[in-house]
Design a protein around this motif. Structure first.
Motif, PDB file in Angstrom:
ATOM      1  N   ARG A  40      -9.491   3.003  -0.840  1.00 25.52           N
ATOM      2  CA  ARG A  40      -8.412   2.684   0.086  1.00 25.52           C
ATOM      3  C   ARG A  40      -7.257   3.676   0.018  1.00 25.52           C
ATOM      4  N   ALA A  41      -7.221   4.511  -1.027  1.00 20.46           N
ATOM      5  CA  ALA A  41      -6.067   5.382  -1.244  1.00 20.46           C
ATOM      6  C   ALA A  41      -5.982   6.511  -0.231  1.00 20.46           C
ATOM      7  N   SER A  42      -7.109   7.043   0.210  1.00 20.90           N
ATOM      8  CA  SER A  42      -7.071   8.199   1.102  1.00 20.90           C
ATOM      9  C   SER A  42      -8.363   8.294   1.887  1.00 20.90           C
ATOM     10  N   ALA A  43      -8.223   8.702   3.147  1.00 20.97           N
ATOM     11  CA  ALA A  43      -9.395   8.939   3.990  1.00 20.97           C
ATOM     12  C   ALA A  43      -9.738  10.418   4.057  1.00 20.97           C
TER      13      ALA A  43
ATOM     14  N   PRO B 223       0.064  17.883  -3.547  1.00 20.92           N
ATOM     15  CA  PRO B 223       0.847  17.872  -4.787  1.00 20.92           C
ATOM     16  C   PRO B 223       1.036  16.458  -5.320  1.00 20.92           C
ATOM     17  N   THR B 224       1.163  16.350  -6.612  1.00 21.14           N
ATOM     18  CA  THR B 224       1.459  15.073  -7.247  1.00 21.14           C
ATOM     19  C   THR B 224       2.226  15.340  -8.530  1.00 21.14           C
ATOM     20  N   ALA B 225       2.714  14.276  -9.140  1.00 25.44           N
ATOM     21  CA  ALA B 225       3.509  14.382 -10.363  1.00 25.44           C
ATOM     22  C   ALA B 225       3.492  13.023 -11.044  1.00 25.44           C
ATOM     23  N   PRO B 226       3.895  12.962 -12.311  1.00 28.35           N
ATOM     24  CA  PRO B 226       3.962  11.656 -12.983  1.00 28.35           C
ATOM     25  C   PRO B 226       4.835  10.672 -12.210  1.00 28.35           C
ATOM     26  N   GLY B 227       4.345   9.440 -12.094  1.00 26.83           N
ATOM     27  CA  GLY B 227       5.062   8.413 -11.359  1.00 26.83           C
ATOM     28  C   GLY B 227       4.679   8.312  -9.902  1.00 26.83           C
ATOM     29  N   ASP B 228       3.696   9.095  -9.454  1.00 23.64           N
ATOM     30  CA  ASP B 228       3.262   9.049  -8.060  1.00 23.64           C
ATOM     31  C   ASP B 228       2.659   7.671  -7.770  1.00 23.64           C
ATOM     32  N   PRO B 229       3.256   6.867  -6.866  1.00 19.74           N
ATOM     33  CA  PRO B 229       2.721   5.523  -6.596  1.00 19.74           C
ATOM     34  C   PRO B 229       1.295   5.544  -6.068  1.00 19.74           C
ATOM     35  N   LEU B 230       0.926   6.583  -5.323  1.00 20.61           N
ATOM     36  CA  LEU B 230      -0.424   6.641  -4.780  1.00 20.61           C
ATOM     37  C   LEU B 230      -1.461   6.695  -5.887  1.00 20.61           C
ATOM     38  N   LEU B 231      -1.144   7.375  -6.987  1.00 22.37           N
ATOM     39  CA  LEU B 231      -2.064   7.450  -8.112  1.00 22.37           C
ATOM     40  C   LEU B 231      -1.951   6.222  -9.003  1.00 22.37           C
ATOM     41  N   VAL B 232      -0.714   5.819  -9.291  1.00 18.18           N
ATOM     42  CA  VAL B 232      -0.501   4.705 -10.214  1.00 18.18           C
ATOM     43  C   VAL B 232      -1.141   3.426  -9.693  1.00 18.18           C
TER      44      VAL B 232
ATOM     45  N   ALA C  46      18.585   5.319  -3.194  1.00 15.70           N
ATOM     46  CA  ALA C  46      18.089   4.016  -3.649  1.00 15.70           C
ATOM     47  C   ALA C  46      16.833   3.591  -2.902  1.00 15.70           C
ATOM     48  N   ASP C  47      16.639   4.062  -1.668  1.00 17.51           N
ATOM     49  CA  ASP C  47      15.480   3.652  -0.881  1.00 17.51           C
ATOM     50  C   ASP C  47      14.309   4.621  -1.008  1.00 17.51           C
ATOM     51  N   VAL C  48      14.371   5.546  -1.952  1.00 20.21           N
ATOM     52  CA  VAL C  48      13.285   6.506  -2.174  1.00 20.21           C
ATOM     53  C   VAL C  48      12.722   6.278  -3.571  1.00 20.21           C
ATOM     54  N   ALA C  49      11.413   6.015  -3.652  1.00 14.52           N
ATOM     55  CA  ALA C  49      10.779   5.732  -4.941  1.00 14.52           C
ATOM     56  C   ALA C  49      10.208   6.980  -5.600  1.00 14.52           C
ATOM     57  N   PHE C  50       9.804   7.970  -4.803  1.00 12.95           N
ATOM     58  CA  PHE C  50       9.130   9.137  -5.378  1.00 12.95           C
ATOM     59  C   PHE C  50       9.232  10.295  -4.405  1.00 12.95           C
ATOM     60  N   VAL C  51       9.488  11.487  -4.928  1.00  9.37           N
ATOM     61  CA  VAL C  51       9.573  12.703  -4.117  1.00  9.37           C
ATOM     62  C   VAL C  51       8.824  13.814  -4.833  1.00  9.37           C
ATOM     63  N   VAL C  52       7.989  14.534  -4.107  1.00  9.31           N
ATOM     64  CA  VAL C  52       7.336  15.715  -4.652  1.00  9.31           C
ATOM     65  C   VAL C  52       7.302  16.778  -3.557  1.00  9.31           C
TER      66      VAL C  52
ATOM     67  N   ASP D 251       0.845  -1.194   0.000  1.00 13.76           N
ATOM     68  CA  ASP D 251       0.000   0.000   0.000  1.00 13.76           C
ATOM     69  C   ASP D 251       0.880   1.244   0.000  1.00 13.76           C
ATOM     70  N   PRO D 252       0.852   2.061  -1.053  1.00 13.53           N
ATOM     71  CA  PRO D 252       1.715   3.257  -1.095  1.00 13.53           C
ATOM     72  C   PRO D 252       1.377   4.273  -0.018  1.00 13.53           C
ATOM     73  N   ARG D 253       0.143   4.266   0.477  1.00 18.07           N
ATOM     74  CA  ARG D 253      -0.210   5.216   1.527  1.00 18.07           C
ATOM     75  C   ARG D 253       0.568   4.926   2.807  1.00 18.07           C
ATOM     76  N   ASN D 254       0.845   3.648   3.064  1.00 21.15           N
ATOM     77  CA  ASN D 254       1.607   3.285   4.258  1.00 21.15           C
ATOM     78  C   ASN D 254       3.091   3.565   4.096  1.00 21.15           C
ATOM     79  N   ARG D 255       3.560   3.670   2.864  1.00 19.60           N
ATOM     80  CA  ARG D 255       4.978   3.944   2.626  1.00 19.60           C
ATOM     81  C   ARG D 255       5.264   5.440   2.532  1.00 19.60           C
ATOM     82  N   GLU D 256       4.230   6.237   2.570  1.00 24.22           N
ATOM     83  CA  GLU D 256       4.404   7.681   2.419  1.00 24.22           C
ATOM     84  C   GLU D 256       4.970   8.296   3.692  1.00 24.22           C
ATOM     85  N   VAL D 257       5.959   9.158   3.529  1.00 25.77           N
ATOM     86  CA  VAL D 257       6.556   9.910   4.638  1.00 25.77           C
ATOM     87  C   VAL D 257       6.278  11.383   4.383  1.00 25.77           C
TER      88      VAL D 257
END
Length: 368
Positions: A190-193, A123-132, A91-97, A65-71
């Motif tokens: 499930r993506a957001s409350a 904010p979001t951008a192409p490649g955002d795991p939460l959207l993908v 290497a341990d960061v998949a996406f930054v915005v 679940d990308p929501r749980n991996r979000e910092v």
């Protein structure tokens, strides 16, 4: 060897009868042995069941679940673009915005004559795991993605046009900027409350600038033109007497500065490019982490009221290039801060001493 016998020739049935008789005769000892084995194995079986059952299932959901991996930081802080690029390259960061101040990240949206709803803007951008991973494309210019709750409350679907209004208080007047956003996607439940709208970072920056009172020409929102404001790395304080320990503490307590030193004349000239008359008592008050604004310098001046102190705000040397008319480099120099704040005692006078790339300044305690 006869059929049905084991070991030394005893009948197999006799062995079983003897074992059963021994078990019945020593039933208390046998029961204790069984309970001891059960006491050892039961916790192990329970732990293995938790590890490969409930815990493994929870871990799998956490990783997938990308929501749980979000910092997400809980407080607003300024980060440089270089720092963000370095973070994205890990290497341990998949996406930054990047984001904006949370207090400015809201807007009011409605669908035609439908109800108006205040939404958080993220904010979001192409490649955002939460959207993908939740069935929504990355929004482009003039587009947005709605969370499930936001779409349900607005009654919006993919392709609908939202009427968006951004409000601000400018002076004593309430103002608003309006635009239309097309719904490019709706996230899974499930993506957001939250009741939120996901938009490109450029739109969030425009919203923040508008709420700060600035104009956003690309959206037709009026306002003030952005103005640069001075920042300083520290301030040189020159007095005719020594400061007490309590007075020294007051210069860095609640002023925005975090360090106070007594530099030697040579050290002061090396750091700031200025030389001070030996009759002065000189203190160097420096910012702890990042440059501070003029309000911090004025706070120091207020703490020194009545002492006849002479204040010189300064910044660290900035390298500058001199360009010729054809664009070629004609030379280089270091730029230093000027502009002393005094209470009337003393004035600057130029010194004949020079150093490569900078001009020394000397401060005299008596008007001349």
């Amino acid at each position: 060897m006869a059929r049905g016998r084991r070991g030394d020739g005893l009948p197999f049935g006799l062995v079983l009868r003897l074992a059963r008789a021994d078990l019945a005769h020593e039933w208390v000892l046998s029961l204790c042995l069984v309970l001891a084995v059960a006491a050892v194995l039961s916790p192990l079986m329970l732990l293995f069941g938790l590890k490969f059952g409930a815990i493994e299932t929870m871990r799998s959901r956490l990783v997938q679940d990308p929501r749980n991996r979000e910092v997400r930081p809980m407080t607003s802080q300024t980060f440089s673009r270089q720092w963000l690029r370095e973070l994205a390259g890990r290497a341990d960061v998949a996406f930054v915005v990047p984001g904006i101040r949370q207090i400015a990240a809201t807007l009011e949206a409605s669908l035609g004559a439908g109800p108006k709803l205040t939404l958080d803007v993220l904010p979001t951008a192409p490649g955002d795991p939460l959207l993908v991973e939740n069935g929504a494309p990355a929004p482009g210019p003039g587009q947005c993605v709605l969370s499930f709750l936001a779409a349900e409350s607005l009654g919006a679907r993919v392709g609908d046009a939202l009427e968006v209004k951004v409000k601000r208080l400018r002076g004593s007047r309430f103002e608003s900027g309006e635009l239309r956003l097309r719904v490019a996607g709706v996230l899974d439940q499930r993506a957001s409350a939250l009741k939120a709208v996901y938009a490109p970072l450029e739109l969030l920056e425009a919203i923040e600038n508008y709420k700060d009172g600035l104009a956003v020409p690309e959206l037709g929102w009026p306002g003030d033109a952005p103005e640069a404001y001075p920042v300083f790395d520290g301030v040189v304080v020159a007095l005719g007497r020594e400061l007490g320990k309590l007075d020294e503490l007051r210069l860095i307590n609640g002023t925005g500065f975090g360090k106070l030193t007594r530099p030697s004349p040579a050290e002061l000239a090396r750091l700031t490019g200025y030389r001070v008359d030996p009759a002065w008592r000189v203190y160097l008050v420096e910012a702890a982490k990042r440059p501070v604004g003029l309000e911090s310098v004025l706070a120091v001046k207020e703490r020194l009221r009545g002492t006849g102190a002479f204040l010189l705000p300064w910044t660290r040397a900035v390298a500058a290039r001199l360009l010729a008319a054809d664009g070629s480099e004609a030379g280089s120099l270091n730029v230093l801060a000027l502009g002393p704040l005094a209470e009337g005692a003393g004035r600057p006078r130029a010194s004949n001493q020079r150093r490569p790339g900078r001009r020394a300044r000397e401060w005299s305690p008596n008007p001349r």
